[in-house]
Design an enzyme around this catalytic site. Structure first.
Site, mmCIF file in Angstrom:
data_model
loop_
_atom_site.group_PDB
_atom_site.id
_atom_site.type_symbol
_atom_site.label_atom_id
_atom_site.label_comp_id
_atom_site.label_asym_id
_atom_site.label_seq_id
_atom_site.Cartn_x
_atom_site.Cartn_y
_atom_site.Cartn_z
ATOM 1 N N SER A 164 0.493 -9.627 3.200
ATOM 2 C CA SER A 164 1.120 -8.942 2.150
ATOM 3 C C SER A 164 0.401 -7.587 1.999
ATOM 4 C CB SER A 164 1.201 -9.573 0.975
ATOM 5 O OG SER A 164 1.505 -8.725 -0.150
ATOM 6 N N TYR A 170 -2.707 -12.837 -6.619
ATOM 7 C CA TYR A 170 -1.553 -13.006 -5.153
ATOM 8 C C TYR A 170 -2.402 -12.090 -4.086
ATOM 9 C CZ TYR A 170 2.255 -12.357 -2.429
ATOM 10 O OH TYR A 170 3.119 -12.291 -1.411
ATOM 11 N N GLU A 199 -0.298 -6.521 -0.469
ATOM 12 C CA GLU A 199 -1.107 -6.679 -1.971
ATOM 13 C C GLU A 199 -2.830 -6.868 -1.325
ATOM 14 O OE1 GLU A 199 -0.736 -7.154 -5.306
ATOM 15 O OE2 GLU A 199 1.268 -6.101 -4.930
#
Length: 327
Positions: A125, A149, A127
């Site tokens: 991701s 996350y 992220e």
């Protein structure tokens, strides 16, 4: 030729369902893994209903994973299972770490025990970049995650690379930026907006309340992104790839496109609430450079930003009008 068989964890989510449909169209046999009863994922699984073999299994139950892999004997494993709603990871950091980080390791160990020749895709991701040190980000950009996350996904990203290096396993990580479709749950911002635009146009709702309209993201179409997942596992050599459009859009632009799709002026129906602002947890400058995916995989996004929002609003209009049509 032997029919290829794919094993997809998280098949009940947006990406899992779209990937399953893509692989079925390419002649695969598809086994999907769910954590709960299939009825809990009825909407997402509707497009592939009856065509996917469904198993209930827990990524943290290593013995069950080994048994499932031995029973199904896949040629490819796509590990998409993880809590996907980033803000909730602050409320459930332990669960997030268990499933996104430990779960990925458990799957890699199961593959190594059953058949190290299985090709493995790990859903990474954007992220992992957190507050990035450079913009746009590439596969060489140093991870700097700031959310639970993102931290868990960074661990999974690194462990997949470790198994590639240590054991020679074919592991690929797709560093996917925000990607949406009509299958997104309504607690995700783009679907929240598309649903509201459709509902307001039908007179079912009055207004949409949002947070920071200036927040920006690199948004793409999930159908394009699952195609990139598949392409990674077809290469001669494993590797990691950024999958993104390379263009950021503000929440205001997203809202405007959604309301344009139903010929409404968003400013007459949307208000902001400072309580919904993310503050210090808001990420900035996340824009991906997918040059490697374009060069090596031959991948290109086919659905543009405005087309994506129109697609989502039209799907929500159809959903909302369906009960009236059947009554």
């Amino acid at each position: 030729m032997t029919t290829p068989r794919a094993f997809i964890t998280g098949v009940g989510g947006q990406d899992g369902s779209l990937l399953a449909a893509l692989l079925l169209d390419k002649g695969y046999e598809v086994v999907g893994v769910l954590r709960r009863e299939p009825s809990a994922y009825a909407e997402a699984l509707a497009p592939v209903e009856g065509r996917v073999t469904l198993l209930e299994a827990d990524l943290l139950d290593h013995a069950a994973l080994v048994a499932s892999l031995r029973e199904t004997r896949p040629t490819e494993v796509y590990n998409l299972a993880a809590p996907s709603f980033v803000p909730r990871s602050w409320d459930e950091p332990i669960v997030t770490a268990e499933f996104a980080a430990v779960g990925a390791t458990s799957m890699l160990e199961a593959i190594r025990e059953v058949d190290p020749g299985i090709r493995f895709y790990q859903a990474s991701s954007s992220e992992i970049f957190g507050e990035p040190r450079e913009t746009p980000q590439t596969e060489q950009t140093a991870p700097s995650p700031v959310t639970p996350y993102g931290v868990a996904k960074a661990y999974a990203h690194f462990i997949a690379g470790s198994y590639r290096r240590k054991y020679g396993m074919f592991t690929c990580c797709g560093i996917l930026y925000n990607h949406e479709s009509p299958l997104r749950p309504v607690d995700f911002l783009p679907r929240k907006v598309s649903h509201a635009a459709a509902a307001i146009s039908l007179g079912l709702e009055d207004e949409l309340v949002l947070g920071d309209l200036s927040a920006r993201r690199d948004w793409g179409y999930a159908g394009d992104y699952v195609r990139a997942m598949w392409l990674m596992l077809q290469c001669d050599q494993p590797g990691d790839y950024v999958v993104a459009t390379g263009v950021s859009h503000s929440v205001e632009e997203l809202v405007a496109c959604a309301f344009d799709a139903v010929s409404l002026d968003w400013r007459e129906h949307v208000r902001t609430d400072s309580a919904l602002f993310r503050g210090a947890s808001e990420l900035h400058d996340l824009v991906g450079d997918a040059s490697k995916a374009r060069r090596v995989l031959g991948w290109e996004p086919e659905v543009g930003f405005r087309e994506l929002l129109t697609l989502m609003v039209e799907a929500d209009l159809a959903r909302l009008q369906a009960p009236a049509a059947s009554s």
